[in-house]
Design a protein around this motif. Structure first.
Motif, PDB file in Angstrom:
ATOM      1  N   MET A   1       0.811  -1.188   0.000  1.00  0.00           N
ATOM      2  CA  MET A   1       0.000   0.000   0.000  1.00  0.00           C
ATOM      3  C   MET A   1       0.864   1.265   0.000  1.00  0.00           C
ATOM      4  SD  MET A   1      -3.132   0.224  -0.217  1.00  0.00           S
ATOM      5  CE  MET A   1      -4.607   1.051   0.158  1.00  0.00           C
ATOM      6  N   GLN A   2       2.042   1.201   0.554  1.00  0.00           N
ATOM      7  CA  GLN A   2       2.918   2.352   0.606  1.00  0.00           C
ATOM      8  C   GLN A   2       3.364   2.768  -0.799  1.00  0.00           C
ATOM      9  OE1 GLN A   2       6.432   1.694   2.873  1.00  0.00           O
ATOM     10  NE2 GLN A   2       6.941   3.841   3.014  1.00  0.00           N
ATOM     11  N   THR A   3       3.491   1.817  -1.712  1.00  0.00           N
ATOM     12  CA  THR A   3       3.894   2.127  -3.078  1.00  0.00           C
ATOM     13  C   THR A   3       2.846   2.971  -3.777  1.00  0.00           C
ATOM     14  OG1 THR A   3       5.092   0.031  -3.158  1.00  0.00           O
ATOM     15  CG2 THR A   3       4.647   1.116  -5.246  1.00  0.00           C
ATOM     16  N   ILE A   4       1.573   2.697  -3.540  1.00  0.00           N
ATOM     17  CA  ILE A   4       0.504   3.465  -4.165  1.00  0.00           C
ATOM     18  C   ILE A   4       0.542   4.910  -3.684  1.00  0.00           C
ATOM     19  CG2 ILE A   4      -1.996   3.713  -4.313  1.00  0.00           C
ATOM     20  CD1 ILE A   4      -2.168   0.664  -4.247  1.00  0.00           C
ATOM     21  N   TYR A   5       0.742   5.120  -2.389  1.00  0.00           N
ATOM     22  CA  TYR A   5       0.832   6.480  -1.852  1.00  0.00           C
ATOM     23  C   TYR A   5       2.017   7.228  -2.450  1.00  0.00           C
ATOM     24  CZ  TYR A   5      -2.640   5.187   1.629  1.00  0.00           C
ATOM     25  OH  TYR A   5      -3.791   4.791   2.243  1.00  0.00           O
ATOM     26  N   ARG A   6       3.117   6.532  -2.646  1.00  0.00           N
ATOM     27  CA  ARG A   6       4.311   7.143  -3.215  1.00  0.00           C
ATOM     28  C   ARG A   6       4.065   7.563  -4.667  1.00  0.00           C
ATOM     29  NH1 ARG A   6       9.551   4.107  -4.816  1.00  0.00           N
ATOM     30  NH2 ARG A   6      10.930   5.841  -5.231  1.00  0.00           N
ATOM     31  N   ILE A   7       3.405   6.720  -5.426  1.00  0.00           N
ATOM     32  CA  ILE A   7       3.095   7.036  -6.819  1.00  0.00           C
ATOM     33  C   ILE A   7       2.140   8.222  -6.906  1.00  0.00           C
ATOM     34  CG2 ILE A   7       1.935   6.170  -8.893  1.00  0.00           C
ATOM     35  CD1 ILE A   7       3.114   3.407  -8.166  1.00  0.00           C
ATOM     36  N   ILE A   8       1.125   8.235  -6.048  1.00  0.00           N
ATOM     37  CA  ILE A   8       0.176   9.346  -6.038  1.00  0.00           C
ATOM     38  C   ILE A   8       0.879  10.645  -5.660  1.00  0.00           C
ATOM     39  CG2 ILE A   8      -1.834  10.286  -4.835  1.00  0.00           C
ATOM     40  CD1 ILE A   8      -2.905   7.397  -4.706  1.00  0.00           C
ATOM     41  N   LEU A   9       1.730  10.599  -4.654  1.00  0.00           N
ATOM     42  CA  LEU A   9       2.456  11.788  -4.225  1.00  0.00           C
ATOM     43  C   LEU A   9       3.383  12.299  -5.324  1.00  0.00           C
ATOM     44  CD1 LEU A   9       3.002  13.747  -1.911  1.00  0.00           C
ATOM     45  CD2 LEU A   9       4.821  12.220  -1.167  1.00  0.00           C
ATOM     46  N   LEU A  10       4.072  11.406  -6.018  1.00  0.00           N
ATOM     47  CA  LEU A  10       4.946  11.817  -7.111  1.00  0.00           C
ATOM     48  C   LEU A  10       4.147  12.447  -8.246  1.00  0.00           C
ATOM     49  CD1 LEU A  10       7.507   8.881  -7.278  1.00  0.00           C
ATOM     50  CD2 LEU A  10       7.940  11.229  -6.602  1.00  0.00           C
ATOM     51  N   GLY A  11       2.966  11.909  -8.518  1.00  0.00           N
ATOM     52  CA  GLY A  11       2.107  12.494  -9.549  1.00  0.00           C
ATOM     53  C   GLY A  11       1.661  13.898  -9.184  1.00  0.00           C
ATOM     54  N   ILE A  12       1.297  14.087  -7.933  1.00  0.00           N
ATOM     55  CA  ILE A  12       0.873  15.415  -7.472  1.00  0.00           C
ATOM     56  C   ILE A  12       2.033  16.409  -7.558  1.00  0.00           C
ATOM     57  CG2 ILE A  12       0.158  16.718  -5.428  1.00  0.00           C
ATOM     58  CD1 ILE A  12      -1.536  14.245  -4.664  1.00  0.00           C
ATOM     59  N   VAL A  13       3.226  15.978  -7.168  1.00  0.00           N
ATOM     60  CA  VAL A  13       4.398  16.861  -7.221  1.00  0.00           C
ATOM     61  C   VAL A  13       4.703  17.242  -8.669  1.00  0.00           C
ATOM     62  CG1 VAL A  13       6.899  16.916  -6.854  1.00  0.00           C
ATOM     63  CG2 VAL A  13       5.403  16.083  -5.061  1.00  0.00           C
ATOM     64  N   LEU A  14       4.585  16.304  -9.591  1.00  0.00           N
ATOM     65  CA  LEU A  14       4.849  16.601 -10.993  1.00  0.00           C
ATOM     66  C   LEU A  14       3.809  17.570 -11.560  1.00  0.00           C
ATOM     67  CD1 LEU A  14       6.684  16.000 -13.381  1.00  0.00           C
ATOM     68  CD2 LEU A  14       5.148  14.139 -13.990  1.00  0.00           C
ATOM     69  N   ILE A  15       2.560  17.381 -11.210  1.00  0.00           N
ATOM     70  CA  ILE A  15       1.507  18.290 -11.671  1.00  0.00           C
ATOM     71  C   ILE A  15       1.734  19.698 -11.114  1.00  0.00           C
ATOM     72  CG2 ILE A  15      -0.954  18.800 -11.479  1.00  0.00           C
ATOM     73  CD1 ILE A  15      -1.414  15.746 -11.661  1.00  0.00           C
ATOM     74  N   LEU A  16       2.113  19.793  -9.846  1.00  0.00           N
ATOM     75  CA  LEU A  16       2.406  21.102  -9.252  1.00  0.00           C
ATOM     76  C   LEU A  16       3.603  21.772  -9.928  1.00  0.00           C
ATOM     77  CD1 LEU A  16       1.863  20.426  -5.448  1.00  0.00           C
ATOM     78  CD2 LEU A  16       0.478  21.860  -6.956  1.00  0.00           C
ATOM     79  N   ALA A  17       4.609  20.984 -10.297  1.00  0.00           N
ATOM     80  CA  ALA A  17       5.771  21.552 -10.981  1.00  0.00           C
ATOM     81  C   ALA A  17       5.370  22.131 -12.338  1.00  0.00           C
ATOM     82  CB  ALA A  17       6.851  20.482 -11.156  1.00  0.00           C
ATOM     83  N   VAL A  18       4.548  21.399 -13.077  1.00  0.00           N
ATOM     84  CA  VAL A  18       4.097  21.895 -14.386  1.00  0.00           C
ATOM     85  C   VAL A  18       3.265  23.163 -14.222  1.00  0.00           C
ATOM     86  CG1 VAL A  18       2.631  21.333 -16.367  1.00  0.00           C
ATOM     87  CG2 VAL A  18       4.230  19.637 -15.502  1.00  0.00           C
ATOM     88  N   LEU A  19       2.390  23.191 -13.221  1.00  0.00           N
ATOM     89  CA  LEU A  19       1.594  24.390 -12.971  1.00  0.00           C
ATOM     90  C   LEU A  19       2.472  25.585 -12.615  1.00  0.00           C
ATOM     91  CD1 LEU A  19      -1.455  22.971 -11.002  1.00  0.00           C
ATOM     92  CD2 LEU A  19      -1.450  23.958 -13.291  1.00  0.00           C
ATOM     93  N   CYS A  20       3.489  25.356 -11.808  1.00  0.00           N
ATOM     94  CA  CYS A  20       4.397  26.441 -11.445  1.00  0.00           C
ATOM     95  C   CYS A  20       5.144  26.958 -12.673  1.00  0.00           C
ATOM     96  CB  CYS A  20       5.392  25.971 -10.388  1.00  0.00           C
ATOM     97  SG  CYS A  20       4.683  25.839  -8.743  1.00  0.00           S
ATOM     98  N   TYR A  21       5.563  26.065 -13.555  1.00  0.00           N
ATOM     99  CA  TYR A  21       6.219  26.491 -14.787  1.00  0.00           C
ATOM    100  C   TYR A  21       5.275  27.341 -15.639  1.00  0.00           C
ATOM    101  CZ  TYR A  21      10.261  23.390 -14.191  1.00  0.00           C
ATOM    102  OH  TYR A  21      11.397  22.786 -13.738  1.00  0.00           O
ATOM    103  N   GLN A  22       4.037  26.897 -15.783  1.00  0.00           N
ATOM    104  CA  GLN A  22       3.079  27.640 -16.604  1.00  0.00           C
ATOM    105  C   GLN A  22       2.808  29.023 -16.028  1.00  0.00           C
ATOM    106  OE1 GLN A  22      -0.325  25.074 -16.864  1.00  0.00           O
ATOM    107  NE2 GLN A  22       0.451  23.997 -18.649  1.00  0.00           N
TER     108      GLN A  22
END
Length: 55
Positions: A1-22
């Motif tokens: 279950m910890q792997t799923i949380y890690r994947i979700i967190l990485l996805g959120i961080v990547l989306i936030l990075a793209v938003l900050c760039y835009q």
């Protein structure tokens, strides 16, 4: 279950990075672009992090 949380967190961080760039490039605010760089770096470091098991 910890792997799923890690994947979700990485996805959120990547989306936030793209938003900050835009937002940063649209407004010319380099601080927001810098924040995007920090978020992207944390994404890549988290992606290649080795799982260590404590014995």
């Amino acid at each position: 279950m910890q792997t799923i949380y890690r994947i979700i967190l990485l996805g959120i961080v990547l989306i936030l990075a793209v938003l900050c760039y835009q937002i940063g490039f649209a407004t010319g605010t380099y601080a927001v672009v810098g924040l995007g760089m920090v978020l992207e770096l944390s994404f890549w470091l988290g992606l290649f992090k080795k799982n260590r098991r404590h014995v």
